[in-house]
Design an enzyme around this catalytic site. Structure first.
Site, PDB file in Angstrom:
ATOM      1  CB  SER A 270      -0.957   0.004   1.186  1.00 28.94           C
ATOM      2  OG  SER A 270      -0.264  -0.233   2.396  1.00 28.94           O
ATOM      3  CG  ASP A 401      -3.214  -7.716   9.089  1.00 26.77           C
ATOM      4  OD1 ASP A 401      -3.737  -6.613   9.321  1.00 26.77           O
ATOM      5  OD2 ASP A 401      -2.373  -7.890   8.194  1.00 26.77           O
TER       6      ASP A 401
HETATM    7  N1  CMX Z   1       1.317 -19.676   6.534  1.00 26.42           N
HETATM    8  C1  CMX Z   1       1.748 -20.613   5.650  1.00 26.42           C
HETATM    9  N2  CMX Z   1       2.765 -20.423   4.803  1.00 26.42           N
HETATM   10  C2  CMX Z   1       3.398 -19.250   4.870  1.00 26.42           C
HETATM   11  C3  CMX Z   1       3.042 -18.250   5.778  1.00 26.42           C
HETATM   12  C4  CMX Z   1       1.946 -18.493   6.621  1.00 26.42           C
HETATM   13  N3  CMX Z   1       1.502 -17.588   7.484  1.00 26.42           N
HETATM   14  N4  CMX Z   1       3.860 -17.195   5.604  1.00 26.42           N
HETATM   15  C5  CMX Z   1       4.701 -17.517   4.600  1.00 26.42           C
HETATM   16  N5  CMX Z   1       4.414 -18.755   4.161  1.00 26.42           N
HETATM   17  C6  CMX Z   1       5.031 -19.454   3.038  1.00 26.42           C
HETATM   18  C7  CMX Z   1       4.897 -18.587   1.796  1.00 26.42           C
HETATM   19  O1  CMX Z   1       3.604 -18.722   1.206  1.00 26.42           O
HETATM   20  C8  CMX Z   1       6.036 -19.121   0.954  1.00 26.42           C
HETATM   21  O2  CMX Z   1       5.598 -20.321   0.382  1.00 26.42           O
HETATM   22  P1  CMX Z   1       6.020 -20.718  -1.141  1.00 26.42           P
HETATM   23  O3  CMX Z   1       7.496 -20.904  -1.079  1.00 26.42           O
HETATM   24  O4  CMX Z   1       5.244 -21.966  -1.388  1.00 26.42           O
HETATM   25  O5  CMX Z   1       5.615 -19.587  -2.020  1.00 26.42           O
HETATM   26  C9  CMX Z   1       7.101 -19.422   1.999  1.00 26.42           C
HETATM   27  O6  CMX Z   1       6.411 -19.568   3.249  1.00 26.42           O
HETATM   28  C10 CMX Z   1       8.147 -18.333   2.140  1.00 26.42           C
HETATM   29  O7  CMX Z   1       7.492 -17.117   2.405  1.00 26.42           O
HETATM   30  P2  CMX Z   1       8.213 -15.960   3.245  1.00 26.42           P
HETATM   31  O8  CMX Z   1       9.435 -15.561   2.515  1.00 26.42           O
HETATM   32  O9  CMX Z   1       8.345 -16.352   4.671  1.00 26.42           O
HETATM   33  O10 CMX Z   1       7.099 -14.813   3.227  1.00 26.42           O
HETATM   34  P3  CMX Z   1       6.855 -13.697   2.128  1.00 26.42           P
HETATM   35  O11 CMX Z   1       7.767 -12.557   2.405  1.00 26.42           O
HETATM   36  O12 CMX Z   1       6.896 -14.259   0.754  1.00 26.42           O
HETATM   37  O13 CMX Z   1       5.350 -13.281   2.424  1.00 26.42           O
HETATM   38  C11 CMX Z   1       3.502 -12.755   3.798  1.00 26.42           C
HETATM   39  C12 CMX Z   1       4.992 -12.524   3.549  1.00 26.42           C
HETATM   40  C13 CMX Z   1       3.054 -11.810   4.905  1.00 26.42           C
HETATM   41  C14 CMX Z   1       2.721 -12.424   2.534  1.00 26.42           C
HETATM   42  C15 CMX Z   1       3.299 -14.239   4.236  1.00 26.42           C
HETATM   43  O14 CMX Z   1       3.953 -14.478   5.454  1.00 26.42           O
HETATM   44  C16 CMX Z   1       1.829 -14.619   4.360  1.00 26.42           C
HETATM   45  O15 CMX Z   1       1.217 -15.002   3.359  1.00 26.42           O
HETATM   46  N6  CMX Z   1       1.222 -14.501   5.600  1.00 26.42           N
HETATM   47  C17 CMX Z   1      -0.182 -14.747   5.783  1.00 26.42           C
HETATM   48  C18 CMX Z   1      -0.995 -13.547   5.301  1.00 26.42           C
HETATM   49  C19 CMX Z   1      -0.818 -12.351   6.216  1.00 26.42           C
HETATM   50  O16 CMX Z   1      -0.922 -12.452   7.439  1.00 26.42           O
HETATM   51  N7  CMX Z   1      -0.586 -11.167   5.634  1.00 26.42           N
HETATM   52  C20 CMX Z   1      -0.512  -9.912   6.388  1.00 26.42           C
HETATM   53  C21 CMX Z   1       0.899  -9.328   6.489  1.00 26.42           C
HETATM   54  C22 CMX Z   1       0.883  -8.003   7.213  1.00 26.42           C
HETATM   55  C23 CMX Z   1       0.202  -6.943   6.382  1.00 26.42           C
HETATM   56  O17 CMX Z   1       0.695  -6.613   5.290  1.00 26.42           O
HETATM   57  O18 CMX Z   1      -0.858  -6.448   6.778  1.00 26.42           O
END
Ligand code: CMX
Length: 465
Positions: A270, A401
């Protein structure tokens, strides 16, 4: 800034000086716009000097996997308001969340920081006085009226249209009010851009509570929205318009909520989107609307809605057995179904988000026995271990969140599809100061380099030789 408002601000300042027995600041203490104008030349000089002396210094390297991995960690953005440390979390102009809770002016009888004061801090790097904050609250209230066409647009939106889509439409439609767009069309000198960006940003910030409340009241309640009260602070007005103004605890929650959801440095979707679109000299209205569309994504701001939906599914499945063993099994079911655990993980953070902690402390104080809070607390004890064992996420800890919806549920604001709109109102407090700074410092239109996979393959092979 209108002369009428200037005199309101001045009179608030003299009242405070009289109450505190201080010398009268009535003609001395600057308004936010005046203070920013005073500080800007020094900042412009600082940036000019830094670029002249170190412009060719290498500040990082880029790996091919970063180009394919969401550009994670690549330094290339300038963001003045806040910096995010992976372990410690966010600092707003060098201040942690507990610092701002301590240092920023509060409402009478309140303990939480006023987001108006945080906006001031993010824009200038300075903590405003109580009187400056009060005057700024009054200015925001005075600018809050919505144009009729925006009200009609919201009223015509079907209740089935997601509140975030309605929010974005309404903010986009405010473009009709843009002083920046009008000044640009008249050929204003670029040195003056920031002044019009400032005016649009303050107008926009002021109009967000009536927009958010109109959407909420239309979709979930009787469609009736109250009037902004010029004697109330921003968050109290937001609470009143939504229909929850009679509970002083909810007012405090709104002050904390808006403050901690405001800024999270520049690279999140955002913030970056607002900044990127603004770099094309789109107005603050169009820029923020773009940022809100990014916030509406489930991996970003909409995660606050997803968390509640996931918690309710879990409750349906596990019933009253909120034992750690049962929760652990549910977590594995979520992961094994190829879904993410919403509210956990972060692109930058590697520890529990201090925004989560601040909300947890609020819950411990105001709702220690609330069943949903107990469930969230139990998940907090189990989920990091499960996610670590699962072995994918780099950060097994909860983010902002994970907790916000529980607090809103407790006070009766139970419609989770509205939660990201509240996040959006708060995010404006972080991204609009930076837009003003962007124009003040004359930042360039953003245009990083992209390559096709074929071209990257050529590049890495030639570099590997
Ligand atoms: N549950 C399951 N798997 C998860 C996870 C979670 N909470 N967080 C990360 N992973 C997975 C990713 O999907 C990724 O999988 P792939 O390799 O299959 O694509 C792997 O772990 C590596 O991801 P990462 O490097 O740790 O995390 P990213 O920087 O790519 O993504 C985020 C960050 C927040 C999008 C991710 O942790 C996520 O999807 N969390 C759940 C959604 C969420 O809570 N979002 C809110 C974030 C805060 C905000 O912006 O408001």
């Amino acid at each position: 800034m209108s002369l009428a408002f200037r005199s309101v601000a001045r009179s608030a300042l003299s009242q405070r000086s009289a109450v505190m027995g201080l010398r009268s600041y009535s003609s001395k203490e600057p308004t936010l716009k005046e203070r920013f104008a005073e500080l800007l030349p020094e900042k412009q000089e600082e940036v000019k000097k830094l670029k002249a002396e170190y412009g060719k210094t290498v500040i990082g390297e880029v790996l091919l996997e970063q180009a394919y991995g969401g550009m994670r960690g690549i330094k290339g953005l300038v963001w003045e308001g806040s910096v995010l440390d992976p372990v410690e979390g966010i600092r707003f102009r060098g201040r942690t969340i507990p610092d701002i809770q301590k240092e920023l002016p509060k409402a009478e009888g309140g303990n939480e920081p006023l987001p108006e004061a945080l906006f001031w801090l993010l824009l200038t790097g300075e903590v405003p006085t109580a009187a400056q904050t009060k005057a700024f609250s009054e200015e925001l209230a005075a600018r809050s009226a919505l144009p009729k066409h925006v009200e009609e647009l919201i009223d015509r939106s079907p209740a089935t249209l997601h509140p975030m889509a309605q929010f974005s439409i309404a903010v986009t439609a405010l473009e009709s009010e843009s002083q920046f767009a009008k000044a640009y069309a008249k050929g204003v000198n670029k040195k003056e851009y920031w002044k019009y960006t400032y005016e649009d940003s303050i107008d926009l910030l002021a109009k967000l509570p009536p927009i958010a409340a109109r959407i909420y009241r239309n979709v979930f309640k009787d469609g009736k929205v109250g009037q902004v009260d010029p004697t109330l602070d921003y968050s109290a007005n937001l609470a009143h318009l939504l229909g929850y103004g009679s509970n002083p605890e909810f007012l405090e929650l709104m002050r904390l909520y808006v403050s901690i959801h405001s800024d999270h440095e520049g690279g999140n979707v955002s913030a970056h989107t607002t900044h990127l679109v603004g770099s094309a000299l789109s107005s603050p209205y169009l820029s923020l609307a773009a940022g809100l569309n990014g916030l509406a994504g489930p991996l970003h701001g909409r995660a606050n809605q997803e968390v509640l939906e996931w918690l309710f599914e879990m409750k349906k499945e596990i019933g009253s057995d909120i034992s750690k063993e049962r929760i652990e099994k549910y977590l594995w079911d979520t992961l094994n179904a190829g879904r993410v655990v919403p509210g956990y993980g972060h692109a930058v953070l590697r520890k529990t988000d201090p925004r989560y902690i601040a909300q947890r402390e609020f819950a411990q104080k105001h709702m220690p026995d609330y069943d949903l809070f107990k469930l969230v607390s139990n998940i907090y004890e189990v989920a990091p271990g499960v996610l670590t064992k699962h072995g994918k996420t780099k950060n097994p800890w909860p983010n902002v969140d994970s907790h916000s919806g529980v607090l809103l549920q407790y006070y009766g604001l139970t419609e989770q599809s509205f939660y990201t709109v509240l996040f959006g109102v708060a995010r404006a407090f972080g991204v609009l100061p930076q837009l003003i700074i962007d124009r003040g410092l004359g930042f360039a239109i953003e245009r990083p380099k992209s390559f096709s996979t074929e071209k990257y393959a050529e590049l890495v092979k030639s570099l590997a030789k």
